[in-house]
Scaffold this active site. Structure first.
Site, PDB file in Angstrom:
ATOM      1  N   ASP A 199       0.763  -1.219   0.099  1.00 29.29           N
ATOM      2  CA  ASP A 199      -0.150  -0.162  -0.100  1.00 29.29           C
ATOM      3  C   ASP A 199       1.004   1.228  -0.035  1.00 29.29           C
ATOM      4  O   ASP A 199       1.512   1.679   1.127  1.00 29.29           O
ATOM      5  CB  ASP A 199      -0.942  -0.090   1.310  1.00 29.29           C
ATOM      6  CG  ASP A 199      -1.573   1.272   1.564  1.00 29.29           C
ATOM      7  OD1 ASP A 199      -1.364   2.186   0.638  1.00 29.29           O
ATOM      8  OD2 ASP A 199      -2.506   1.218   2.218  1.00 29.29           O
ATOM      9  N   LYS A 225      -3.188  11.836  -3.756  1.00 25.55           N
ATOM     10  CA  LYS A 225      -2.096  12.102  -2.799  1.00 25.55           C
ATOM     11  C   LYS A 225      -0.908  12.275  -3.470  1.00 25.55           C
ATOM     12  O   LYS A 225       0.347  12.434  -2.909  1.00 25.55           O
ATOM     13  CB  LYS A 225      -2.036  10.646  -1.845  1.00 25.55           C
ATOM     14  CG  LYS A 225      -3.324  10.627  -1.047  1.00 25.55           C
ATOM     15  CD  LYS A 225      -3.161   9.418  -0.180  1.00 25.55           C
ATOM     16  CE  LYS A 225      -4.259   9.003   0.506  1.00 25.55           C
ATOM     17  NZ  LYS A 225      -4.795   9.779   1.727  1.00 25.55           N
TER      18      LYS A 225
HETATM   19  N1  PMP Z   1      -3.875   3.505   2.350  1.00 28.27           N
HETATM   20  C1  PMP Z   1      -3.103   4.642   3.105  1.00 28.27           C
HETATM   21  C2  PMP Z   1      -2.123   4.498   3.907  1.00 28.27           C
HETATM   22  C3  PMP Z   1      -3.947   5.792   3.034  1.00 28.27           C
HETATM   23  O1  PMP Z   1      -3.238   6.754   3.590  1.00 28.27           O
HETATM   24  C4  PMP Z   1      -4.925   6.037   2.250  1.00 28.27           C
HETATM   25  C5  PMP Z   1      -5.724   7.248   2.330  1.00 28.27           C
HETATM   26  N2  PMP Z   1      -5.847   7.918   3.456  1.00 28.27           N
HETATM   27  C6  PMP Z   1      -5.637   4.931   1.629  1.00 28.27           C
HETATM   28  C7  PMP Z   1      -4.850   3.687   1.733  1.00 28.27           C
HETATM   29  C8  PMP Z   1      -6.632   4.804   0.866  1.00 28.27           C
HETATM   30  O2  PMP Z   1      -6.625   5.714  -0.321  1.00 28.27           O
HETATM   31  P1  PMP Z   1      -7.854   6.236  -0.968  1.00 28.27           P
HETATM   32  O3  PMP Z   1      -8.874   6.821   0.018  1.00 28.27           O
HETATM   33  O4  PMP Z   1      -7.326   7.082  -2.056  1.00 28.27           O
HETATM   34  O5  PMP Z   1      -8.542   5.178  -1.720  1.00 28.27           O
END
Ligand code: PMP
Length: 404
Positions: A199, A225
């Site tokens: 991830d 992000k």
């Molecule tokens: N994994 C991590 C480590 C994250 O910081 C996030 C977003 N906060 C996610 C997964 C999920 O990402 P998204 O909401 O863009 O699908």
């Protein structure tokens, strides 16, 4: 330092505003990053001059949209050092992980098999595996943390066993900023015969990622992000695995042939991309990566390190402040608590002074339970933040302390 943060900042129009009468200090970059003009312009230019459906050929605009859409795929493939067939567009990290958990996990896991994650994971890297385990009779194993908020490496090796089929690890923790030493762990996981997913939601904006060098089987990240639009994400998957996996969702685009009796699947990457994709999002993400590739990434990383170092130093000197997760290797995040103050109240009082942070469990409820706290105040930094903004955070916290 040759890096000119003022010049970089000027490329992010949203940062010029005032909030509650004060210049905005945006320290919620782990939730989402702001977008440079290059990205905003690319999305706008697409809607103004190119908008059309992709892969449907037959006219000028559709060809142009398809070319831009596939060029963005090549850009993102180069960014991660993957082949273009190995880059699947998704809605974000969450959908990327769900794709693997459902298509690979539910298909391959058997009763007694194990999926190994860590206590640091975001809900997006917990719940899809929990569901896959529930459906298949596999067991979810969790590597615990050390006191400083780093994952216990000894426990990782102890828990990695001959029944471990999938190892799913965050590259960087969104709530504490801890960077996991993936090189060694991924190699150990491979040697144990497990398939690995990283991830990377919180990694890609902070340092270059090379999926081949890392040696992972899957890598998931989100455009928003990474200075790109929301609603677009990436799943990198090793071609042999993707080839062998069944589709995650079905419908138009992902098929080769359809009859009422049986359908066959399109080639990679289209097998995993049913329906009309987020074309503007893809083009915006391509523009974000192009933009980032033009920056001096070593200088950006050094600047971010300086921001975190200053924040950490000021936090250590701040009476009644406790840093949550003080591991040696961190990027971009200062999580903390103020004595006697609920994180939500601290966040509200900071907002009143123009300082945007996030408070709460940061989609890491099990982590917060393990730490025995309801949540934290999280200040998260990006390349366009300045040392003066870090000072503003602590000046604002001084005021918060007088209110509470
Ligand atoms: N994994 C991590 C480590 C994250 O910081 C996030 C977003 N906060 C996610 C997964 C999920 O990402 P998204 O909401 O863009 O699908």
């Amino acid at each position: 330092m040759s890096f000119d943060v003022r010049a970089l900042r000027e490329q992010f129009p949203i940062l010029e505003q005032t909030v509650n009468g004060k210049p905005l200090v945006y320290l919620d970059n782990a939730a989402t990053t702001q977008k440079p003009r290059a990205v905003i312009d690319a999305v706008s230019a697409y809607y103004q001059g190119v908008n059309s459906n992709v892969h449907r050929g037959a006219h000028y605009l559709s060809d142009k949209a398809t070319a831009a859409f596939e060029a963005a795929r090549a850009t993102v493939a180069g960014f991660l050092n993957a082949d273009r067939e190995e880059i699947i567009w998704t809605k974000g990290t969450t959908e990327s992980i769900n794709l693997v958990a459902q298509s690979y996990g539910r298909e391959r896991l058997r009763p007694g098999d194990e999926v190994l994650i860590t206590a640091l994971e975001h809900h997006a890297n917990i719940v899809p595996w929990q569901q896959a385990c529930e459906r298949t009779g596999a067991t979810l194993k969790v590597v615990p943390l050390r006191e400083d908020g780093s994952v216990d490496g000894d426990a990782f090796y102890r828990l990695l066993g001959e029944r471990t089929r999938i190892v799913a690890l965050s590259h960087v923790s969104n709530s504490l900023g801890t960077v996991n030493p993936l090189d060694q762990w991924l190699k150990a996981a491979r040697d144990a015969g497990a398939v690995t997913l990283v991830d990377g939601a919180q990694a890609v904006a902070h340092f270059p990622v090379d999926v081949r060098e890392l040696g992972c089987d899957f890598y998931a990240c989100s455009g928003h992000k990474l200075f790109g639009p929301t609603g677009i994400g990436v799943l990198y998957g090793r071609r042999e695995l993707l080839d062998a996996m069944p589709p995650y969702q079905t419908g138009g685009e992902m098929i080769e042939t359809v009859s009422f009796e049986k359908s066959t699947w399109n080639q990679l990457p289209y097998k995993f991309e049913p329906g009309t994709p987020n074309i503007a999002g893809v083009i915006g993400l391509g523009a974000a990566v192009d933009w980032l590739n033009q920056q001096d990434r070593a200088a950006l990383a050094a600047h971010e390190d300086a921001l975190l170092a200053s924040a950490t130093e000021q936090a250590r000197a701040f009476d009644g402040l406790k840093i949550i997760g003080d591991a040696a290797t961190k990027v971009g995040v200062l999580s903390f608590l103020l004595d006697g103050a609920h994180p939500a109240d601290v966040g509200t009082l900071l907002d009143q002074q123009g300082v945007a942070v996030r408070t709460g469990h940061h989609c890491c409820m099990p982590l917060m339970d393990g730490l025995g706290i309801p949540g934290t105040v999280r200040a998260s930094f990006s390349i366009y933040n300045t040392l003066e903004e870090v000072d503003r955070l602590f000046q604002a916290l001084e005021k918060v302390r007088t209110f509470l």
